[in-house]
Design an enzyme around this catalytic site. Structure first.
Site, PDB file in Angstrom:
ATOM      1  N   GLU A 438      -0.069   4.613  -1.188  1.00 52.46           N
ATOM      2  CA  GLU A 438      -0.239   5.553  -0.201  1.00 52.46           C
ATOM      3  C   GLU A 438      -1.005   6.760  -0.740  1.00 52.46           C
ATOM      4  OE1 GLU A 438      -0.037   4.655   3.004  1.00 52.46           O
ATOM      5  OE2 GLU A 438      -1.351   6.467   2.983  1.00 52.46           O
TER       6      GLU A 438
HETATM    7  C1  LIG Z   1       3.513  -3.066  -3.049  1.00 52.79           C
HETATM    8  C2  LIG Z   1       2.200  -2.169  -2.692  1.00 52.79           C
HETATM    9  C3  LIG Z   1       2.096  -2.077  -1.218  1.00 52.79           C
HETATM   10  C4  LIG Z   1       0.822  -1.557  -0.847  1.00 52.79           C
HETATM   11  N1  LIG Z   1       0.442  -1.503   0.407  1.00 52.79           N
HETATM   12  C5  LIG Z   1      -0.800  -1.081   1.022  1.00 52.79           C
HETATM   13  C6  LIG Z   1      -1.411  -1.210   1.950  1.00 52.79           C
HETATM   14  O1  LIG Z   1      -0.300  -1.543   2.995  1.00 52.79           O
HETATM   15  N2  LIG Z   1      -2.457  -1.084   2.434  1.00 52.79           N
HETATM   16  C7  LIG Z   1      -3.499  -0.683   1.526  1.00 52.79           C
HETATM   17  O2  LIG Z   1      -4.469  -0.546   1.858  1.00 52.79           O
HETATM   18  N3  LIG Z   1      -3.144  -0.467   0.251  1.00 52.79           N
HETATM   19  C8  LIG Z   1      -1.690  -1.036  -0.127  1.00 52.79           C
HETATM   20  N4  LIG Z   1      -1.257  -0.933  -1.566  1.00 52.79           N
HETATM   21  C9  LIG Z   1      -2.362  -0.295  -2.461  1.00 52.79           C
HETATM   22  C10 LIG Z   1      -2.149   1.091  -3.172  1.00 52.79           C
HETATM   23  O3  LIG Z   1      -2.381   1.946  -2.120  1.00 52.79           O
HETATM   24  C11 LIG Z   1      -2.728   1.113  -4.196  1.00 52.79           C
HETATM   25  O4  LIG Z   1      -2.207   0.173  -5.444  1.00 52.79           O
HETATM   26  C12 LIG Z   1      -3.082   2.681  -4.865  1.00 52.79           C
HETATM   27  O5  LIG Z   1      -3.681   3.399  -4.073  1.00 52.79           O
HETATM   28  C13 LIG Z   1      -3.490   2.569  -6.338  1.00 52.79           C
HETATM   29  O6  LIG Z   1      -4.766   1.829  -6.270  1.00 52.79           O
HETATM   30  P1  LIG Z   1      -4.864   0.997  -7.619  1.00 52.79           P
HETATM   31  O7  LIG Z   1      -3.679   0.036  -7.619  1.00 52.79           O
HETATM   32  O8  LIG Z   1      -6.156   0.258  -7.508  1.00 52.79           O
HETATM   33  O9  LIG Z   1      -4.777   1.841  -8.999  1.00 52.79           O
HETATM   34  P2  LIG Z   1      -5.844   2.518  -9.527  1.00 52.79           P
HETATM   35  O10 LIG Z   1      -6.840   3.328  -8.338  1.00 52.79           O
HETATM   36  O11 LIG Z   1      -6.676   1.622 -10.254  1.00 52.79           O
HETATM   37  O12 LIG Z   1      -5.267   3.804 -10.446  1.00 52.79           O
HETATM   38  C14 LIG Z   1      -4.708   3.228 -11.551  1.00 52.79           C
HETATM   39  C15 LIG Z   1      -4.137   4.520 -12.236  1.00 52.79           C
HETATM   40  O13 LIG Z   1      -5.264   5.235 -12.461  1.00 52.79           O
HETATM   41  C16 LIG Z   1      -5.001   6.751 -11.878  1.00 52.79           C
HETATM   42  N5  LIG Z   1      -6.313   7.284 -11.251  1.00 52.79           N
HETATM   43  C17 LIG Z   1      -7.136   6.525 -10.671  1.00 52.79           C
HETATM   44  N6  LIG Z   1      -8.158   7.327 -10.097  1.00 52.79           N
HETATM   45  C18 LIG Z   1      -8.101   8.607 -10.581  1.00 52.79           C
HETATM   46  C19 LIG Z   1      -8.579  10.094 -10.733  1.00 52.79           C
HETATM   47  N7  LIG Z   1      -9.923   9.915  -9.956  1.00 52.79           N
HETATM   48  N8  LIG Z   1      -8.184  11.138 -11.309  1.00 52.79           N
HETATM   49  C20 LIG Z   1      -6.977  10.839 -11.833  1.00 52.79           C
HETATM   50  N9  LIG Z   1      -6.173   9.773 -11.951  1.00 52.79           N
HETATM   51  C21 LIG Z   1      -6.762   8.626 -11.417  1.00 52.79           C
HETATM   52  C22 LIG Z   1      -4.025   6.643 -10.731  1.00 52.79           C
HETATM   53  O14 LIG Z   1      -3.307   7.668 -10.299  1.00 52.79           O
HETATM   54  C23 LIG Z   1      -2.996   5.479 -11.356  1.00 52.79           C
HETATM   55  O15 LIG Z   1      -2.182   6.000 -12.284  1.00 52.79           O
HETATM   56  C24 LIG Z   1      -0.313  -1.317  -1.748  1.00 52.79           C
HETATM   57  C25 LIG Z   1       0.158  -1.460  -3.306  1.00 52.79           C
HETATM   58  C26 LIG Z   1       1.411  -2.041  -3.687  1.00 52.79           C
HETATM   59  C27 LIG Z   1       1.623  -2.177  -4.998  1.00 52.79           C
END
Ligand SMILES: Cc1cc2nc3c(=O)[nH]c(=O)nc-3n(C[C@H](O)[C@H](O)[C@H](O)COP(=O)(O)OP(=O)(O)OC[C@H]3O[C@@H](n4cnc5c(N)ncnc54)[C@H](O)[C@@H]3O)c2cc1C
Length: 597
Positions: A438
């Site tokens: 989220e």
């Molecule tokens: C169990 C689970 C359920 C989920 N359910 C859903 C769902 O129902 N629907 C859906 O659409 N998604 C869902 N997600 C996805 C979830 O919302 C994303 O995993 C989350 O938004 C982070 O994206 P990412 O995993 O690609 O991490 P990334 O975006 O790659 O981030 C990795 C790290 O980099 C940091 N970072 C990234 N960009 C920046 C920035 N601009 N400035 C500072 N720091 C930054 C982040 O804070 C994090 O610490 C789910 C994920 C999980 C694990």
């Protein structure tokens, strides 16, 4: 150790912080009478404890399983979900036009907390459905609402939210799923989404996916995203289920926690025939999705509260039962560990912080109710701004605390916390996802600093700080309540200084204000927690003077507010240095210097 819904506490917070009676005075929410609130909290509490809670452990151990595109939930889940639907629990917060009860979000939040405490993995299913309902109510055409809302509101069908793709996580604007208008006037969707919560399952008859996709000539980034309803089964004109749509679950993830919540990779349009229906206008999908996400962000913040409450109840039970060591300086006889000062410190920290984040979350939910329900334009817009400001604080501070407090619970259990059979470890594993999904908590902090503080020239945070300042001035000079004032005052003035610093640096030194974002959000959460607990202490004192209510509960409220103010809130002014020191030190090492070779 089972779960007991903290109804007296929830009701007290609803009354004194969410002002549920004031909300019930708004025409839209007049059915939220005190009797109704009491009845709902008490019945939902029983349902959560008796139906959802007993499935928490089995859900963790068995987890959801995938086979040939189908997902099976652990034993008992389908029957429990049918009971949830039959009880009408899904209808509480939805608007009445399509069968909702139209009750305040603040009340629905209290009920959702009970479900989440009882079984966080299971509660994600109704939580996402509630978000889908919210988005469709606000943005879908009447025809689409007619087809989908009624059964989503009863819970016979469930909803999902499909944003994430492998290259588009925090950066939602990078998504590539395509949508194209076909000759038959319907859209065809093609692409893959990952991590979709409850994307496939066997507890309900249809799944309504809300999917973000890009039209052929859409502008890049978030401005070119549209939102579509993609049902698992198409729906016939008479509302019955038709053919299977071209969407399927390719796999599910194996995770650290929430094992009973299927986290699905979804493939849309492998056979080039995935039908989608647009929600709102083309390229206006982010706005619609934000409706859903704001709702979900408060509900995810609530997961921090819920898991902390469950872990606290569990740890408290253990601390009263486990006998170990004599009291320091108190003879040789071993005592129950609750008698040791360090265990007391952990329990008090858990109790006070859980009550603080509950107050922040209910307060934010109530502000959303006012943003919808106030008759006066000015009041509505003030409430909207405040809800916008507090949503990232609620999401990130409460979920960070969920992790810290469930970890403290494991500590109270000692070695028994680290072994799986007690269940203490499950709370900690389940809690860990909430700061990630989220919008990660890092992204929440950036949202607070970069988008929310500058809104409306900052009049919302100035008004909020002014309200807290007035409250502090009116605290009595002496007695237990008077002791709160200096702690609150120090913390608020530090928050004010930090806010002015951040806003002042936004244009000229953007790196400095983004570097400050996470400790700043923590400071904001601490101040809100201290303020709202102090307000509860004042309300408790008034009730004690009127001999109204349970005296032990009310006195505990005053002591808990003092503990938070004296032992936890001083972290807020201590953060002023780290917040205002800028980003230089973060970037002082070359990437090569991170390695210890
Ligand atoms: C169990 C689970 C359920 C989920 N359910 C859903 C769902 O129902 N629907 C859906 O659409 N998604 C869902 N997600 C996805 C979830 O919302 C994303 O995993 C989350 O938004 C982070 O994206 P990412 O995993 O690609 O991490 P990334 O975006 O790659 O981030 C990795 C790290 O980099 C940091 N970072 C990234 N960009 C920046 C920035 N601009 N400035 C500072 N720091 C930054 C982040 O804070 C994090 O610490 C789910 C994920 C999980 C694990």
């Amino acid at each position: 150790m089972t779960y007991v819904a903290p109804i007296a506490e929830q009701r007290f917070v609803l009354e004194t912080i969410a002002d549920i009676n004031g909300i019930a005075a708004l025409p839209q929410f007049e059915s939220a009478t005190p009797d109704m609130v009491e009845a709902i909290l008490s019945e939902a509490g029983k349902f959560s404890a008796n139906v959802f809670a007993p499935l928490n452990r089995i859900g963790d151990v068995q987890g959801a399983t995938w086979r040939d595109g189908n997902v099976t939930l652990p034993e008992g889940y389908r029957a429990a979900y049918q009971q949830y639907v039959a009880g009408g629990w899904n209808t509480l917060g939805a608007q009445p036009d399509h069968g909702g009860q139209g009750l305040p979000f603040a009340l629905a939040t209290a009920v959702m907390e009970q479900l989440q405490s009882a079984n966080m993995a299971f509660s994600l299913c109704p939580m996402l459905t509630a978000g889908a309902i919210e988005a469709l109510q606000a943005h879908a055409s009447p025809a689409l609402q007619q087809i989908y809302l009624t059964k989503l509101i009863t819970g016979e069908w469930t909803g999902t939210m499909n944003l994430t793709e492998p290259q588009a996580g925090s950066d939602v604007g990078a998504l590539r799923t395509k949508a194209e208008l076909a000759a038959d006037g319907q859209y065809r969707i093609k692409g893959q989404k990952i991590y979709i919560t409850w994307g496939e399952h066997d507890v309900a008859d249809n799944i309504i996916h809300l999917v973000l996709a890009r039209l052929p000539d859409a502008p890049p980034g978030t401005k070119g995203i549209s939102l579509f309803v993609v049902p698992k089964y198409l729906v016939n004109a008479d509302g019955s289920l038709g053919a299977r749509n071209d969407v399927r679950c390719v796999s599910i993830e194996h995770k650290l926690g929430i094992n009973a919540s299927p986290t699905c990779t979804m493939s849309f349009g492998d056979g080039d025939n995935c039908i989608g229906y647009i929600v709102g206008a083309e390229n206006a999908g982010m706005r619609a999705m934000f409706t859903m996400m704001n709702h979900a962000r408060i509900n995810v913040g609530l997961q921090g509260v819920a898991i902390a409450e469950r872990a606290y109840q569990h740890a408290l039970w253990f601390a009263k039962d486990r006998v170990q060591s004599a009291k320091f300086g108190g003879g040789r006889a071993p005592v129950r560990i609750i008698e040791h000062a360090d265990v007391r410190r952990m329990l008090m920290t858990m109790k006070a912080t859980t009550e603080a984040i509950r107050a922040i979350t209910y307060y934010t939910a109530a502000t959303v109710d006012r943003a919808h329900g106030e008759g006066d334009d000015d009041k509505r817009s003030q409430a909207t701004l405040l809800a916008d400001l507090l949503t990232p604080v609620c999401k990130a501070y409460a979920t960070d605390m969920g992790v810290e407090l469930s970890s403290l619970a494991v500590q109270i259990f000692g070695g028994m916390g680290f072994v799986e059979e007690t269940g203490a470890a499950q709370h900690m594993r389940d809690a860990r996802i909430a700061p990630i999904y989220e919008g990660t908590n890092g992204i929440q902090a950036l949202d607070l600093v970069g988008r929310k503080l500058p809104m409306a020239g900052g009049k919302h945070w100035r008004a909020l700080f002014g309200e807290i300042r007035n409250f502090i001035k009116q605290l009595p000079k002496a007695g237990d309540l008077g002791q709160l004032a200096p702690y609150l005052d120090d913390a608020l003035e530090a928050l004010n200084t930090a806010t002015v610093w951040i806003v002042g640096n936004q244009q000229e030194a953007a790196d400095d204000s983004t570097a400050a974002a996470t400790p700043y959000l923590r400071m904001f959460g601490l101040v809100m927690g201290g303020y709202l607990l102090a307000r509860q202490a004042v309300a408790a004192e008034q009730r004690l003077q009127n001999t109204q209510g349970d005296a032990a509960f009310l006195k505990a409220k005053i002591t808990t507010a003092r503990f938070f103010a004296e032992q936890i809130l001083p972290q807020a002014p201590a953060l002023l240095g780290p917040i205002t020191r800028g980003s230089a030190l973060l970037f002082a090492l070359d990437e090569a210097q991170f390695l210890v070779a």
